[in-house]
Design an enzyme around this catalytic site. Sequence first.
Site, PDB file in Angstrom:
ATOM      1  N   GLY A   1       0.830  -1.201   0.000  1.00 15.41           N
ATOM      2  CA  GLY A   1       0.000   0.000   0.000  1.00 15.41           C
ATOM      3  C   GLY A   1       0.862   1.246   0.000  1.00 15.41           C
ATOM      4  O   GLY A   1       2.030   1.203   0.413  1.00 15.41           O
TER       5      GLY A   1
ATOM      6  N   GLN B   1       3.153   9.884   0.952  1.00 14.99           N
ATOM      7  CA  GLN B   1       4.424   9.153   0.987  1.00 14.99           C
ATOM      8  C   GLN B   1       5.279   9.404  -0.253  1.00 14.99           C
ATOM      9  O   GLN B   1       6.459   9.071  -0.254  1.00 14.99           O
ATOM     10  CB  GLN B   1       4.163   7.647   1.135  1.00 14.99           C
ATOM     11  CG  GLN B   1       3.656   7.255   2.508  1.00 14.99           C
ATOM     12  CD  GLN B   1       3.396   5.771   2.594  1.00 14.99           C
ATOM     13  OE1 GLN B   1       2.373   5.291   2.128  1.00 14.99           O
ATOM     14  NE2 GLN B   1       4.318   5.030   3.165  1.00 14.99           N
TER      15      GLN B   1
ATOM     16  N   CYS C   1       6.198   0.152   7.700  1.00 17.92           N
ATOM     17  CA  CYS C   1       5.825   1.244   6.802  1.00 17.92           C
ATOM     18  C   CYS C   1       6.996   1.564   5.884  1.00 17.92           C
ATOM     19  O   CYS C   1       8.140   1.640   6.330  1.00 17.92           O
ATOM     20  CB  CYS C   1       5.468   2.464   7.648  1.00 17.92           C
ATOM     21  SG  CYS C   1       5.053   3.923   6.679  1.00 17.92           S
ATOM     22  N   LEU C   2       6.700   1.769   4.608  1.00 17.20           N
ATOM     23  CA  LEU C   2       7.739   2.120   3.626  1.00 17.20           C
ATOM     24  C   LEU C   2       8.431   3.433   4.001  1.00 17.20           C
ATOM     25  O   LEU C   2       9.582   3.651   3.622  1.00 17.20           O
ATOM     26  CB  LEU C   2       7.113   2.251   2.236  1.00 17.20           C
ATOM     27  CG  LEU C   2       6.557   0.952   1.639  1.00 17.20           C
ATOM     28  CD1 LEU C   2       5.647   1.254   0.461  1.00 17.20           C
ATOM     29  CD2 LEU C   2       7.693   0.028   1.224  1.00 17.20           C
TER      30      LEU C   2
ATOM     31  N   HIS D   1      -4.107   1.939   7.880  1.00 15.12           N
ATOM     32  CA  HIS D   1      -2.747   2.490   7.891  1.00 15.12           C
ATOM     33  C   HIS D   1      -2.623   3.625   6.868  1.00 15.12           C
ATOM     34  O   HIS D   1      -2.088   4.688   7.175  1.00 15.12           O
ATOM     35  CB  HIS D   1      -1.758   1.348   7.593  1.00 15.12           C
ATOM     36  CG  HIS D   1      -0.319   1.744   7.553  1.00 15.12           C
ATOM     37  ND1 HIS D   1       0.611   1.308   8.485  1.00 15.12           N
ATOM     38  CD2 HIS D   1       0.379   2.543   6.686  1.00 15.12           C
ATOM     39  CE1 HIS D   1       1.799   1.834   8.191  1.00 15.12           C
ATOM     40  NE2 HIS D   1       1.699   2.570   7.102  1.00 15.12           N
ATOM     41  N   GLU D   2      -3.150   3.388   5.657  1.00 15.91           N
ATOM     42  CA  GLU D   2      -3.024   4.403   4.594  1.00 15.91           C
ATOM     43  C   GLU D   2      -3.883   5.631   4.892  1.00 15.91           C
ATOM     44  O   GLU D   2      -3.467   6.762   4.631  1.00 15.91           O
ATOM     45  CB  GLU D   2      -3.408   3.821   3.232  1.00 15.91           C
ATOM     46  CG  GLU D   2      -2.545   2.668   2.727  1.00 15.91           C
ATOM     47  CD  GLU D   2      -1.061   2.913   2.798  1.00 15.91           C
ATOM     48  OE1 GLU D   2      -0.620   4.072   2.832  1.00 15.91           O
ATOM     49  OE2 GLU D   2      -0.308   1.924   2.851  1.00 15.91           O
TER      50      GLU D   2
ATOM     51  N   HIS E   1      -2.125   7.830   7.100  1.00 18.78           N
ATOM     52  CA  HIS E   1      -1.130   8.641   6.375  1.00 18.78           C
ATOM     53  C   HIS E   1      -1.766   9.936   5.854  1.00 18.78           C
ATOM     54  O   HIS E   1      -1.156  11.003   5.903  1.00 18.78           O
ATOM     55  CB  HIS E   1      -0.560   7.881   5.174  1.00 18.78           C
ATOM     56  CG  HIS E   1       0.645   7.035   5.491  1.00 18.78           C
ATOM     57  ND1 HIS E   1       1.801   7.548   6.034  1.00 18.78           N
ATOM     58  CD2 HIS E   1       0.883   5.710   5.312  1.00 18.78           C
ATOM     59  CE1 HIS E   1       2.691   6.568   6.177  1.00 18.78           C
ATOM     60  NE2 HIS E   1       2.158   5.440   5.750  1.00 18.78           N
TER      61      HIS E   1
HETATM   62 ZN    ZN Z   1       3.014   3.602   5.846  1.00 16.83          ZN
END
Ligand code: ZN
Length: 157
Positions: free
Chosen positions: A45, A50, A88-89, A131-132, A135
Amino acid sequence: MILKVRKHGDPVLRMRALPVKEITKEMLTLAGNMLETMYAVDGVGLAANQVGIPVQLVVIDIGEGPMTLFNPRIVKHNGEETSGREGCLSVPGLTGEVTRWDKIVVEKLAENGSASERLEAEGLLARALQHEIDHLDGILFIDKATDIMEEQAENEV
Ligand code: ZN
């Protein structure tokens, strides 16, 4: 086009993303680039913050095909919470336990952009969506996580 994934400390990750008024060609190009970026870094995701663009756009693929969501928001949950490990990326090399709703209903802009539609999610998809959507509100999982550990997450989002 592969975009640069912003890392923890970048102020854009703390911004509240603006709603998308219209699904323009530019927005669809951005969504396509985000999917390409997500696949390139092996994530499941990605939120537009991000990649440095604070608009309410999320892409997800939990192994069931790509999903693009404009203006997603949680409108319902089943009241049951479940704890799970997340990574998380934008926060590489860390995981933590995060409590999320088990099942959710998400409202998003329909593809034609003129109406909203709903989708139900549970399991990994529900977790990734929460989670997204965090963000998009400038929230990172480490704000909520307990038992933070230095390790590579199984599914980074
Ligand atoms: Zn994340």
